[in-house]
Design a protein around this motif. Structure first.
Motif, PDB file in Angstrom:
ATOM      1  N   UNK A  83      27.637  39.464  42.438  1.00  0.00           N
ATOM      2  CA  UNK A  83      28.355  39.753  43.686  1.00  0.00           C
ATOM      3  C   UNK A  83      29.297  38.610  44.029  1.00  0.00           C
ATOM      4  N   UNK A  84      28.829  37.392  43.865  1.00  0.00           N
ATOM      5  CA  UNK A  84      29.659  36.215  44.107  1.00  0.00           C
ATOM      6  C   UNK A  84      30.870  36.223  43.178  1.00  0.00           C
ATOM      7  N   UNK A  85      30.644  36.574  41.919  1.00  0.00           N
ATOM      8  CA  UNK A  85      31.730  36.657  40.943  1.00  0.00           C
ATOM      9  C   UNK A  85      32.778  37.673  41.379  1.00  0.00           C
ATOM     10  N   UNK A  86      32.357  38.805  41.887  1.00  0.00           N
ATOM     11  CA  UNK A  86      33.306  39.827  42.343  1.00  0.00           C
ATOM     12  C   UNK A  86      34.158  39.313  43.501  1.00  0.00           C
ATOM     13  N   UNK A  87      33.561  38.539  44.406  1.00  0.00           N
ATOM     14  CA  UNK A  87      34.349  37.937  45.508  1.00  0.00           C
ATOM     15  C   UNK A  87      35.394  36.984  44.941  1.00  0.00           C
ATOM     16  N   UNK A  88      34.984  36.158  43.984  1.00  0.00           N
ATOM     17  CA  UNK A  88      35.920  35.218  43.372  1.00  0.00           C
ATOM     18  C   UNK A  88      37.026  35.945  42.623  1.00  0.00           C
ATOM     19  N   UNK A  89      36.663  36.999  41.905  1.00  0.00           N
ATOM     20  CA  UNK A  89      37.664  37.753  41.162  1.00  0.00           C
ATOM     21  C   UNK A  89      38.710  38.329  42.113  1.00  0.00           C
ATOM     22  N   UNK A  90      38.269  38.843  43.238  1.00  0.00           N
ATOM     23  CA  UNK A  90      39.202  39.374  44.237  1.00  0.00           C
ATOM     24  C   UNK A  90      40.139  38.278  44.734  1.00  0.00           C
ATOM     25  N   UNK A  91      39.602  37.102  45.004  1.00  0.00           N
ATOM     26  CA  UNK A  91      40.425  35.971  45.450  1.00  0.00           C
ATOM     27  C   UNK A  91      41.471  35.639  44.389  1.00  0.00           C
ATOM     28  N   UNK A  92      41.046  35.510  43.147  1.00  0.00           N
ATOM     29  CA  UNK A  92      41.974  35.134  42.076  1.00  0.00           C
ATOM     30  C   UNK A  92      43.039  36.199  41.846  1.00  0.00           C
ATOM     31  N   UNK A  93      42.657  37.468  41.786  1.00  0.00           N
ATOM     32  CA  UNK A  93      43.666  38.494  41.477  1.00  0.00           C
ATOM     33  C   UNK A  93      44.660  38.669  42.617  1.00  0.00           C
ATOM     34  N   UNK A  94      44.270  38.284  43.835  1.00  0.00           N
ATOM     35  CA  UNK A  94      45.188  38.380  44.962  1.00  0.00           C
ATOM     36  C   UNK A  94      46.019  37.121  45.170  1.00  0.00           C
ATOM     37  N   UNK A  95      45.690  36.044  44.478  1.00  0.00           N
ATOM     38  CA  UNK A  95      46.380  34.778  44.718  1.00  0.00           C
ATOM     39  C   UNK A  95      47.136  34.214  43.520  1.00  0.00           C
ATOM     40  N   UNK A  96      46.672  34.534  42.312  1.00  0.00           N
ATOM     41  CA  UNK A  96      47.255  33.919  41.125  1.00  0.00           C
ATOM     42  C   UNK A  96      47.803  34.980  40.177  1.00  0.00           C
ATOM     43  N   UNK A  97      48.904  34.658  39.522  1.00  0.00           N
ATOM     44  CA  UNK A  97      49.510  35.585  38.575  1.00  0.00           C
ATOM     45  C   UNK A  97      48.635  35.739  37.334  1.00  0.00           C
ATOM     46  N   UNK A  98      48.437  36.968  36.919  1.00  0.00           N
ATOM     47  CA  UNK A  98      47.735  37.270  35.675  1.00  0.00           C
ATOM     48  C   UNK A  98      48.799  37.335  34.586  1.00  0.00           C
ATOM     49  N   UNK A  99      48.662  36.474  33.574  1.00  0.00           N
ATOM     50  CA  UNK A  99      49.701  36.399  32.542  1.00  0.00           C
ATOM     51  C   UNK A  99      49.226  36.890  31.177  1.00  0.00           C
ATOM     52  N   UNK A 100      47.952  37.190  31.046  1.00  0.00           N
ATOM     53  CA  UNK A 100      47.440  37.634  29.764  1.00  0.00           C
ATOM     54  C   UNK A 100      46.026  38.158  29.906  1.00  0.00           C
ATOM     55  N   UNK A 101      45.484  38.577  28.765  1.00  0.00           N
ATOM     56  CA  UNK A 101      44.108  39.060  28.726  1.00  0.00           C
ATOM     57  C   UNK A 101      43.464  38.522  27.459  1.00  0.00           C
ATOM     58  N   UNK A 102      42.138  38.550  27.428  1.00  0.00           N
ATOM     59  CA  UNK A 102      41.414  38.200  26.213  1.00  0.00           C
ATOM     60  C   UNK A 102      40.863  39.486  25.613  1.00  0.00           C
ATOM     61  N   UNK A 103      40.268  39.387  24.451  1.00  0.00           N
ATOM     62  CA  UNK A 103      39.676  40.579  23.854  1.00  0.00           C
ATOM     63  C   UNK A 103      38.399  40.998  24.579  1.00  0.00           C
ATOM     64  N   UNK A 104      37.974  40.225  25.576  1.00  0.00           N
ATOM     65  CA  UNK A 104      36.778  40.526  26.359  1.00  0.00           C
ATOM     66  C   UNK A 104      37.078  41.311  27.632  1.00  0.00           C
ATOM     67  N   UNK A 105      38.332  41.629  27.894  1.00  0.00           N
ATOM     68  CA  UNK A 105      38.694  42.277  29.143  1.00  0.00           C
ATOM     69  C   UNK A 105      38.222  43.731  29.140  1.00  0.00           C
ATOM     70  N   UNK A 106      37.737  44.180  30.290  1.00  0.00           N
ATOM     71  CA  UNK A 106      37.341  45.565  30.509  1.00  0.00           C
ATOM     72  C   UNK A 106      38.598  46.328  30.916  1.00  0.00           C
ATOM     73  N   UNK A 107      38.939  47.411  30.191  1.00  0.00           N
ATOM     74  CA  UNK A 107      40.181  48.127  30.456  1.00  0.00           C
ATOM     75  C   UNK A 107      40.255  48.675  31.876  1.00  0.00           C
ATOM     76  N   UNK A 108      39.132  48.969  32.505  1.00  0.00           N
ATOM     77  CA  UNK A 108      39.138  49.500  33.858  1.00  0.00           C
ATOM     78  C   UNK A 108      38.962  48.440  34.918  1.00  0.00           C
ATOM     79  N   UNK A 109      39.018  47.176  34.531  1.00  0.00           N
ATOM     80  CA  UNK A 109      38.724  46.080  35.432  1.00  0.00           C
ATOM     81  C   UNK A 109      39.686  45.958  36.606  1.00  0.00           C
ATOM     82  N   UNK A 110      40.961  46.032  36.331  1.00  0.00           N
ATOM     83  CA  UNK A 110      41.944  45.772  37.379  1.00  0.00           C
ATOM     84  C   UNK A 110      42.518  47.062  37.886  1.00  0.00           C
ATOM     85  N   UNK A 111      42.405  47.260  39.182  1.00  0.00           N
ATOM     86  CA  UNK A 111      43.060  48.395  39.817  1.00  0.00           C
ATOM     87  C   UNK A 111      43.543  47.959  41.176  1.00  0.00           C
TER      88      UNK A 111
END
Length: 135
Positions: free
Chosen positions: A106-134
């Protein structure tokens, strides 16, 4: 300072980014690719991986540079460290979500929300979940 509550109200300036982002079109990167931007003084980008996405955190250079609060985060998968609320070098090098408790997830999800709303996403790794970002 504890990061366990997932709050950084003073350290992360508002900066909405990543509108209409299709993460599957982003370049695939490895941690080795992130090490190329290693020179803080040269103006190179400061990059971290969180939940399989590569974030440019250069806008908070002081916090992510040597002697900053997050000095061990650049060039690492910080998923585990953020979930644990840790700024230690050992946790910054663990990466991934293995072994996390429900509360840490749950803590990780809060952090992920903070990061995706504040920092530019410039790439992905082979570990990314295709449905992760919406949006």
């Amino acid at each position: 300072m504890s990061l366990a509550d997932g709050n950084l109200p003073l350290l992360i300036p508002p900066n909405p980014v990543n509108q209409d982002l299709d993460i599957m079109r982003l370049p695939t990167m490895t941690l080795a690719d992130l090490t190329a931007d290693d020179e803080y003084e040269s103006g190179a980008r400061i990059l971290v991986v969180l939940k399989g996405l590569v974030f440019d955190v250069t806008g908070m250079k002081e916090a992510f540079s040597p002697r900053g609060l997050f000095e061990f985060y650049p060039k690492n998968d910080i998923t585990y460290a953020l979930a644990k609320g840790s700024v230690s070098e050992l946790d910054a090098r663990v990466g991934g979500e293995s072994g996390l408790t429900d509360r840490e997830k749950e803590n990780l999800e809060r952090w992920f929300t903070i990061f995706k709303n504040r920092f530019e996403i410039i790439g992905k790794t082979d570990q990314v979940d295709q449905g992760l970002y919406s949006n």
